[in-house]
Design an enzyme around this catalytic site. Sequence first.
Site, PDB file in Angstrom:
ATOM      1  N   CYS A 188      22.458  34.041  43.305  1.00 32.92           N
ATOM      2  CA  CYS A 188      22.306  34.998  44.404  1.00 32.92           C
ATOM      3  C   CYS A 188      22.822  36.385  44.040  1.00 32.92           C
ATOM      4  O   CYS A 188      22.648  37.334  44.799  1.00 32.92           O
ATOM      5  CB  CYS A 188      23.034  34.474  45.633  1.00 32.92           C
ATOM      6  SG  CYS A 188      22.871  32.694  45.826  1.00 32.92           S
ATOM      7  N   HIS A 336      26.881  40.532  51.375  1.00 31.58           N
ATOM      8  CA  HIS A 336      26.192  39.354  50.863  1.00 31.58           C
ATOM      9  C   HIS A 336      25.831  38.497  52.083  1.00 31.58           C
ATOM     10  O   HIS A 336      24.721  38.019  52.189  1.00 31.58           O
ATOM     11  CB  HIS A 336      27.059  38.618  49.846  1.00 31.58           C
ATOM     12  CG  HIS A 336      26.333  37.506  49.162  1.00 31.58           C
ATOM     13  ND1 HIS A 336      25.159  37.709  48.488  1.00 31.58           N
ATOM     14  CD2 HIS A 336      26.584  36.166  49.072  1.00 31.58           C
ATOM     15  CE1 HIS A 336      24.718  36.546  47.997  1.00 31.58           C
ATOM     16  NE2 HIS A 336      25.561  35.605  48.347  1.00 31.58           N
ATOM     17  N   GLU A 347      34.118  36.763  52.405  1.00 31.76           N
ATOM     18  CA  GLU A 347      33.668  38.127  52.120  1.00 31.76           C
ATOM     19  C   GLU A 347      34.391  39.126  53.029  1.00 31.76           C
ATOM     20  O   GLU A 347      34.779  40.215  52.607  1.00 31.76           O
ATOM     21  CB  GLU A 347      32.147  38.251  52.286  1.00 31.76           C
ATOM     22  CG  GLU A 347      31.621  39.602  51.788  1.00 31.76           C
ATOM     23  CD  GLU A 347      30.102  39.733  51.865  1.00 31.76           C
ATOM     24  OE1 GLU A 347      29.438  38.796  52.345  1.00 31.76           O
ATOM     25  OE2 GLU A 347      29.593  40.788  51.443  1.00 31.76           O
ATOM     26  N   LYS A 368      20.228  39.573  55.911  1.00 32.21           N
ATOM     27  CA  LYS A 368      19.789  38.173  55.784  1.00 32.21           C
ATOM     28  C   LYS A 368      19.558  37.551  57.154  1.00 32.21           C
ATOM     29  O   LYS A 368      18.856  36.550  57.284  1.00 32.21           O
ATOM     30  CB  LYS A 368      20.813  37.359  54.987  1.00 32.21           C
ATOM     31  CG  LYS A 368      20.857  37.714  53.500  1.00 32.21           C
ATOM     32  CD  LYS A 368      21.742  36.775  52.696  1.00 32.21           C
ATOM     33  CE  LYS A 368      21.731  37.086  51.209  1.00 32.21           C
ATOM     34  NZ  LYS A 368      22.567  38.235  50.822  1.00 32.21           N
ATOM     35  N   HIS A 373      17.569  34.613  53.056  1.00 34.74           N
ATOM     36  CA  HIS A 373      18.258  34.837  51.797  1.00 34.74           C
ATOM     37  C   HIS A 373      17.218  34.781  50.671  1.00 34.74           C
ATOM     38  O   HIS A 373      16.649  33.727  50.405  1.00 34.74           O
ATOM     39  CB  HIS A 373      19.322  33.747  51.622  1.00 34.74           C
ATOM     40  CG  HIS A 373      20.232  33.939  50.452  1.00 34.74           C
ATOM     41  ND1 HIS A 373      19.976  34.831  49.425  1.00 34.74           N
ATOM     42  CD2 HIS A 373      21.417  33.345  50.139  1.00 34.74           C
ATOM     43  CE1 HIS A 373      20.952  34.764  48.540  1.00 34.74           C
ATOM     44  NE2 HIS A 373      21.835  33.870  48.953  1.00 34.74           N
ATOM     45  N   PHE A 441      26.316  31.421  43.543  1.00 37.18           N
ATOM     46  CA  PHE A 441      26.840  30.055  43.481  1.00 37.18           C
ATOM     47  C   PHE A 441      27.483  29.819  42.130  1.00 37.18           C
ATOM     48  O   PHE A 441      26.868  30.093  41.102  1.00 37.18           O
ATOM     49  CB  PHE A 441      25.680  29.051  43.603  1.00 37.18           C
ATOM     50  CG  PHE A 441      25.571  28.387  44.929  1.00 37.18           C
ATOM     51  CD1 PHE A 441      26.590  27.572  45.391  1.00 37.18           C
ATOM     52  CD2 PHE A 441      24.443  28.542  45.707  1.00 37.18           C
ATOM     53  CE1 PHE A 441      26.487  26.951  46.615  1.00 37.18           C
ATOM     54  CE2 PHE A 441      24.332  27.925  46.927  1.00 37.18           C
ATOM     55  CZ  PHE A 441      25.357  27.120  47.393  1.00 37.18           C
TER      56      PHE A 441
END
Lengths: 455, 463
Positions: A188, A336, A347, A368, A373, A441
């Site tokens: 990502c 994100h 975050e 998102k 995403h 990830f």
Amino acid sequence: MASGRVVITGQGWVTPLGFDVGSVWSKLIASACAIGPVRRWDASTFATNFAAECPTLDLFDFLDRAAALHPGAGLGTRFALAAAAQAWVQAGLGSHDGAERAPGVEPDRVGLYLGSGEGQVDTANMAATNIAAYDAEARKVDTRRWAEVGLKRMDVVRELEQEPHAVLTHLAEAFDCRGPGFNCMTACAAGTQAVGEATHLIRRGDADVMIAGGSHTMIHPLGMTGFIRLTAMSTRRDDPKGASRPFSRTRDGFVMGEGAGMLILEDLDHALARGATPLAEVVGYGASADAFRITDIQPDGKGAQAAMRMALRHAGIDPRETDALGRPAVHYISAHGTGTQENDAIETRAVKGVFGEQAPRIPFSSVKSMLGHLIQAAGAVELITCVQAIRTGWVPPTINLHDPDPKCDLDYVPNEARDMTDFWGPGAGGVDVAMSNGFGFGGQNNTVVVRRYTA
Amino acid sequence: MRRRVVITGIGVVSGLGPDARSLWSGLLEGRSGLRPVETFDATGYSSHLAGYAAGFHAKDVVPKHYRKAVKVMARDIELAVGAAMDAVAGAGLVTRASGAADGETTYPPDRVGASIGAGLIATDVDELAPAFAASVDDDAPGEFSLRKWGEAGINRLQPLWLLKYLPNMLACHVTIIHGAEGPSNTLTVGEASGLLSIGESSRIIERGDVDCAFAGGAECKVTPMGFLRTQLAGRLASTRDASGEPIDDGGRVVRPFDPESPGTIVGEGGGILIVESLETARARGREAYAEVVGFGAAQSRAPYEAMAIGARHADGSVPGSLELGEAGAETGLVSAIRRALDDAGIGPESIDAIVPRGLGVAGPDAREALALREVFADRLAGIPIVTVTPMVGDLSAGTGGVLAAVGALCLKEQTLPARLHAGNHPSWLDVAPAPARAAKLEYVLCCSPALGGQNAAIVLRRA
């Protein structure tokens, strides 16, 4: 000789909300949501049966027949080509097929740094091959039989299109790029990383122009399967449009999107010499690794903080300071913001760790919530929202945020876009500096900072 | 002035063994690691041979506390993890792997980065097949049903199934094991991945973001899917002789740069280097294998078909029928090598040996050879070429790390390894069979074109 400054001179969007920067931006500002049931295949029995799919894309809307690509090109390749063509044309680099090229733009000096994902798995033929070769009694695959069936059923182009550098090959051919070619797969974070690294390539003089960005679709049966098994995706089957709810107390995972974001990055002197218009300047890039666990984010967001700090340091920005107008050092952060419990809380903690008392004053939203995403494409698509925020003075909202999580207590621009004029006081508004985060990830983190271009 | 970058550690897992030492001794002896596959029945493919690291398992080399995590590692990840352990040991680095607290490691965690090339990781058929078999359509025996997959197939997979196959997991596991918190990247550019990763890591050290990095790549093609993709692309050799008898020694099959070569043999392998800034390596009293003095990358002006079907003709005939003259040089490789030489501040006359990809597939090899001839002209015949594919097979994203490891070892040992070659080759290319021999080496070029037209080259100098 390179100027040492890198500007964005073109950008292209292929997103679930549409295919060009102007119209998609209007939809984001209007809080539109692209999420709905999966249409392209039968996902009805999947725990997550919804996603943000792109509308049907006709490549000939973007590319001449002269550059018509291989008939077997996959969806990720098509997304990338359409996005890159928009950026290429906006930057005034010439016609997309290289036949008409802006003077002074040498093919050897044009490179590619993409964060494109793998192509779609050929699910039907994979399944058929495995079913034919599985010996249920021995609970084992007869690999000799697997080879026989697979060699008959599977197609060479469909297999090679899954190679992560296939997109690179198509783009290099379509735009005649003969400078350096890279593709990164840092999950990502890839789109953000591609833009950041491409900036360094130009700075060190390896290219004058880079096409940088990402493209990806995991809206195919095995792609969705992987994330369902990880329980990373929302299962709000009764309310797809309300399913992506970053920073909400009731968030239950991300929603899959797909598409591409492509930018033309260019050495400033090179851009000015050929009369191109800088849309913004890339001033900072930071990268780090959590080095923590495969399955979990470091709880303090240590890696995320390191990436943000490195990017700000390179940009010469002190995150705790305010400017003469009393504005914080960064005027918009594209989060994100995936909508998983873990990401959004950590975050938030990381942004507070970096910006301290200034953190609550910075608009910090996640598109998102509207686009889903886009995985490897997310970072590049979201960096373009930062450029648009600078160009328009508006910041996009985080929709579906009606029940905020007490652990998420920053300004997520809930539900409605914001006109930033006079936001911090009379005469103290606008967006001049914006920042985009991408966290992968496994713990690869990236941040890019862009600033309004001034000579 | 830019910071200088040296190689202080070399880790390799390959068909010649589980570490760099076994690779080097195999290369000196001229031993091929290509042999019949024992991990699955590969007799359905044109080749039943592969270069696989028999007996290598990551669980035997990772720190004890990390053994459980091996369950979520595809073979590609295991190879990278093993190569990184080998490299760290050779470099004398103290990392988190040895149980050191963050203050006791050679470098602070945020001064160590990683860039590890990876390929498209194949899913394990033994894991996937039972899930597919549970998803057969009730009304159409033998047919797959997506509805059944959603109901009964998905849950047959282990929860962390996806994480075994994400290409970035090579770098992620390595950074977790060793506590490397600096910038981390995963380049996926086919055969160019490894050298691009080494070049990029050097740049990140040069620009001061880290002092030390894991750099290289790994990939495993020794799987039913790896064989299948290679055969479909027309790149897999036949391992039967004229009378139909199987040939069990891969060294008798692979023929780098032979215009009549029928194809290659797949392998698995990882090559990971420890690259460090010269000043910090010196400060800790470390001798280097070699210095990375030049890096170049460029793309070819090649049609997409060059990737899609190797060098197959439009009529579908096999690559072996492609004549050298028809091929044309890999233009991006010419450019990448020239960029690397410029970066090193030397001309082609300074190069003492070349470690190229030399896959053993006629078309791509011809393009590579012609690129070398364009750069080195008449001098090429006098430059020894080091070929490793007959020993370890086609390593895809693992290629560059292994090529760089070999180049650095040649410089360190001032020795050229033995060469195997099963066929013919152009007279202007020094690739004939040869024993290992001492050589005076100052500069070695390593280069690796990817089949998609991306190219990388690095120049190494004797430390």
